[in-house]
Write a protein that holds these residues in place. Structure first.
Motif, mmCIF file in Angstrom:
data_model
loop_
_atom_site.group_PDB
_atom_site.id
_atom_site.type_symbol
_atom_site.label_atom_id
_atom_site.label_comp_id
_atom_site.label_asym_id
_atom_site.label_seq_id
_atom_site.Cartn_x
_atom_site.Cartn_y
_atom_site.Cartn_z
ATOM 1 N N THR A 322 0.833 -1.210 0.000
ATOM 2 C CA THR A 322 0.000 0.000 0.000
ATOM 3 C C THR A 322 0.861 1.251 0.000
ATOM 4 O OG1 THR A 322 -1.708 -1.199 1.241
ATOM 5 C CG2 THR A 322 -1.848 1.195 1.220
ATOM 6 N N HIS A 426 -4.684 5.878 9.010
ATOM 7 C CA HIS A 426 -4.841 4.429 8.881
ATOM 8 C C HIS A 426 -4.827 3.825 10.288
ATOM 9 C CE1 HIS A 426 -4.697 0.415 7.391
ATOM 10 N NE2 HIS A 426 -3.459 0.179 7.787
ATOM 11 N N VAL A 428 -5.935 0.152 12.143
ATOM 12 C CA VAL A 428 -6.464 -1.203 12.099
ATOM 13 C C VAL A 428 -7.111 -1.572 13.427
ATOM 14 C CG1 VAL A 428 -5.863 -3.638 11.779
ATOM 15 C CG2 VAL A 428 -4.744 -1.876 10.391
ATOM 16 N N ASP A 438 -15.675 2.700 10.079
ATOM 17 C CA ASP A 438 -14.398 3.386 9.970
ATOM 18 C C ASP A 438 -14.415 4.735 10.669
ATOM 19 O OD1 ASP A 438 -13.337 1.336 8.607
ATOM 20 O OD2 ASP A 438 -13.546 2.230 6.611
ATOM 21 N N LYS A 458 -9.706 1.591 8.054
ATOM 22 C CA LYS A 458 -9.059 0.406 8.622
ATOM 23 C C LYS A 458 -8.479 -0.482 7.532
ATOM 24 C CE LYS A 458 -12.605 -1.109 10.931
ATOM 25 N NZ LYS A 458 -13.420 -1.982 11.823
ATOM 26 N N ASP A 459 -9.229 -0.713 6.485
ATOM 27 C CA ASP A 459 -8.796 -1.575 5.392
ATOM 28 C C ASP A 459 -7.730 -0.870 4.560
ATOM 29 O OD1 ASP A 459 -9.420 -4.038 3.606
ATOM 30 O OD2 ASP A 459 -9.494 -2.313 2.245
ATOM 31 N N LYS A 462 -9.034 0.551 1.153
ATOM 32 C CA LYS A 462 -9.860 1.731 1.388
ATOM 33 C C LYS A 462 -8.998 2.920 1.814
ATOM 34 C CE LYS A 462 -14.146 -0.644 2.691
ATOM 35 N NZ LYS A 462 -15.158 -0.855 3.759
ATOM 36 N N GLY A 487 -4.169 -3.490 -4.648
ATOM 37 C CA GLY A 487 -3.823 -4.506 -3.665
ATOM 38 C C GLY A 487 -3.017 -5.642 -4.228
#
Length: 508
Positions: A322, A426, A428, A438, A458-459, A462, A487
């Motif tokens: 990412t 970001h 998680v 989120d 979180k993802d 995204k 991804g």
């Protein structure tokens, strides 16, 4: 040429001195020969050494009658020696004078050079900082005829020292304007987590300084000098020997946020004694407009981390693939400062425990950036050789210039929310988010720090799309978002190349 002249002058004077010594020696020997003309041997003069193969001619007999009878008589050796002695006495002062003139010329040149250097330091200080930037460039192994790091000049070398002096003068002026206050408000020392102090302690102290009509007296750990710029008297108190600078514990009970800052915006105490300091306004450079105009691209701060969390290993870091996708999109559009830096002088108890247990596994982010994105600037390179307080001042100066921030859960997401603009976070795992979406948790009130736009994901995919959406510069950028954040699907991410840059050494 001056150096050579100086060298030859010294050699000339030394040779003259040597010749004078030899002539004086021969003069004495000749006088001895005159007094002992009745002795036929040994011969006197230059070749009187037994090792010489030449024989000296006998000295002419000298009598008063012979000396007066012939006016054209050849001068004797003592007479010649006296004449040479007079010549040497004149030559040595000339040599010394030449050496004096040469030294004077060297001194004049040094004086002129110092004036020129002083003028450069005042009017063209960027020329000095370019050397530092070139050294940073060489660390990456990149080669280019254009200096891609020249934009960092305002934050390096003499430029940064001038900026620091202006900030220190502003702090001094603020304290002088409030010196007439008689009441004192003491703030307790907080040595807990950095994010807790930013969210709960500093807005509390600033609120007192502007609403309670008192002199605020604060105490903090190393690195907090500029965090409490508004304090009338700030004291740095280091931890005792063998102890970590920061522990993990709650806020004081009397804090306006209570003992913990973990709650949603709907639960925020709007009537509490809580006012965030205007960091962006205070730390903006005096010539910030000129700085922005000098940048050919806008500035973006990307903060990341890679450390043990909740004894489960690294959790809230940007995945390497990412990060690659994000930088592939951002580097043509922004100047980027990458901040994954932790000063060992500021470590907390958890980090000390991690180091003691052997650290964490490899990440490989910096190796990847050096290889694929050499224009990205590492914050630790800019802050090299700065003391702990100046490290935070440098970050605040950069943040005051930027309007785009990317961060991860933790203290750096709080810092990025104090400077307006947009902060894409970001996260998680952590109490800052609501696990059912989120949004929610602490992040839902982070806009209150500076009226910033806060986006949380979180993802990883995204998160990548959120970064692209909030950093796109025009409609063409928005239309191109579908080519990014796959991804790893479609072959956009060179996974084989990325795996090759991950070092087997421990890298935090």
């Amino acid at each position: 040429h001056i150096s050579k002249t100086f060298q030859y002058s010294i050699q000339y004077c030394v040779q003259l001195k040597t010749n004078e010594t030899n002539e004086n020696k021969r003069n004495k020997e000749s006088k001895m020969c005159i007094l002992t003309t009745a002795i036929p041997s040994p011969p006197c003069g230059r070749d009187s050494s037994p090792a010489s193969s030449r024989s000296s001619p006998p000295l002419p007999s000298r009598s008063p009658s012979s000396a007066s009878s012939s006016p054209f008589l050849t001068p004797t050796k003592p007479q010649l020696l006296r004449k040479r002695s007079y010549e040497n006495r004149f030559s040595i002062p000339v040599g010394l004078m030449m050496m004096f003139v040469t030294v004077s010329m060297l001194g004049f040149q040094a004086w002129m050079f110092s004036l020129h250097a002083q003028q450069l330091s005042e009017d063209q200080s960027q020329d000095y900082t370019k050397l530092t930037n070139q050294q940073l460039l060489s660390l990456r192994g990149a080669s280019s005829s254009v200096d891609p790091l020249g934009w960092t000049n305002p934050w390096t070398g003499l430029e940064f020292q001038h900026y620091k002096k202006r900030i220190d003068d502003k702090i001094k002026a603020h304290r002088q304007t409030t010196s007439s206050k008689t009441k004192t408000c003491d703030m307790p020392l907080y040595d807990g987590e950095f994010g807790y102090e930013l969210a709960g302690m500093i807005p509390w102290a600033y609120h007192k300084s502007i609403h309670n009509d008192c002199k605020v007296k604060t105490t903090g750990r190393p690195g907090t000098k500029y965090l409490y710029y508004f304090s009338n008297h700030h004291t740095i108190e280091s931890a005792k020997k063998g102890k970590s600078q920061r522990e993990s514990h709650r806020l004081p009970k009397e804090s306006p946020l209570g003992e913990t800052p973990h709650f949603g915006d709907d639960q925020f105490p709007t009537k509490a004694d809580w006012t965030p300091p205007p960091y962006k306004q205070f730390f903006t450079r005096k010539n910030d407009i000129d700085v922005l105009e000098s940048l050919d691209k806008p500035l973006l701060i990307l903060s990341n981390k890679y450390t043990m969390e909740w004894s489960d290993g690294p959790t809230n870091h940007i995945p390497l693939e990412t990060l690659w996708e994000i930088l592939k999109f951002l580097t043509p559009r922004y100047h980027i400062v990458y901040n994954r830096f932790k000063d060992a002088r500021l470590e907390d108890r958890l980090e000390a425990k991690i180091e003691k247990n052997g650290g964490v596994g490899p990440y490989g982010d910096k190796e990847m950036i050096k290889r694929f994105f050499p224009s990205v600037v590492f914050f630790e390179e800019l802050s090299e050789n700065l003391d702990t307080d100046d490290v935070n001042l440098l970050m605040f100066s950069l943040s005051a210039t930027a309007n785009k921030f990317i961060s991860v859960q933790g203290g750096n997401s709080v810092v990025a929310s104090f400077f307006g603009g947009t902060n894409v976070i970001h996260c998680v795992r952590g109490p800052e988010i609501n696990y059912h979406s989120d949004h929610g948790g602490d992040f839902s009130y982070y806009h209150r720090f500076s009226n910033a736009t806060i986006e949380v994901a979180k993802d990883a995919i995204k998160f990548c799309h959120a970064v692209k959406q909030h950093t796109a510069l025009d409609k063409d950028d928005l239309d191109s978002l579908s080519r990014y954040c796959t991804g790893g699907e479609g072959g956009d991410v060179p996974s084989d190349d990325l795996s090759g840059v991950i070092s087997t050494k421990k890298n935090r």
